[in-house]
Design an enzyme around this catalytic site. Structure first.
Site, PDB file in Angstrom:
ATOM      1  N   CYS A  24       0.834  -1.208   0.000  1.00 19.15           N
ATOM      2  CA  CYS A  24       0.000   0.000   0.000  1.00 19.15           C
ATOM      3  C   CYS A  24       0.870   1.261   0.000  1.00 19.15           C
ATOM      4  O   CYS A  24       1.532   1.563   1.000  1.00 19.15           O
ATOM      5  CB  CYS A  24      -0.917  -0.042   1.219  1.00 19.15           C
ATOM      6  SG  CYS A  24      -1.768   1.487   1.582  1.00 19.15           S
TER       7      CYS A  24
ATOM      8  N   CYS B 183       0.063   3.874   2.681  1.00 19.94           N
ATOM      9  CA  CYS B 183       0.480   3.366   4.004  1.00 19.94           C
ATOM     10  C   CYS B 183       1.955   3.676   4.241  1.00 19.94           C
ATOM     11  O   CYS B 183       2.340   4.114   5.330  1.00 19.94           O
ATOM     12  CB  CYS B 183       0.252   1.863   4.099  1.00 19.94           C
ATOM     13  SG  CYS B 183      -1.460   1.346   3.893  1.00 19.94           S
TER      14      CYS B 183
END
Length: 133
Positions: free
Chosen positions: A59, A62
């Site tokens: 991600c 993230c």
């Protein structure tokens, strides 16, 4: 090597990645649902704010917000910050109804009190500051 301890406590790499040798990161990482559950049960007995960062290694957002999370953990040392990888702990992600990453779930006394979906650093910092008392 160290398989049993790594399974129980997770690898220490992510927990200390943003820290220095003299000052490791305050963000805990769990790779075991059982170890996470022990920690969760322990903290829900206190009035301490718990920030659970549901993320994934693949991600991009993230990874982008990770340094900010470590900085918040250092700034708000009365708050417990935990990072959980949804691919390593899918059962925990399902239990918290996480469908997008990053998702930040703010918990007090075992109950969700706030949820932030997305890499919204300013919003997260404001809510942590407000809810930690």
């Amino acid at each position: 090597m160290g398989g049993a301890l790594s399974t129980v406590f997770g690898s220490g790499e992510d927990a200390t990645a943003a820290g220095t040798e003299s000052e490791p990161s305050r963000v805990l990482k769990f790779s075991s649902s059982a170890r996470w559950q022990l920690h969760f049960n322990e903290i829900k007995e206190s009035n301490k704010l718990l920030v659970v960062d549901f993320s994934a290694s693949w991600c991009g957002p993230c990874r982008m917000i990770e340094p900010a999370i470590h900085a918040m953990a250092d700034k708000f040392n009365d708050v417990d910050f935990v990072k959980l990888d949804v691919d390593e702990l899918p059962d925990v992600a399902k239990e918290f109804n996480v469908t997008a990453m990053p998702t930040f779930v703010l918990v007090k006394r075992g109950k969700e009190i706030e949820r932030i979906i997305g890499a919204k650093k300013d919003e997260l910092e404001k809510k942590v500051s407000k809810l930690r008392a």
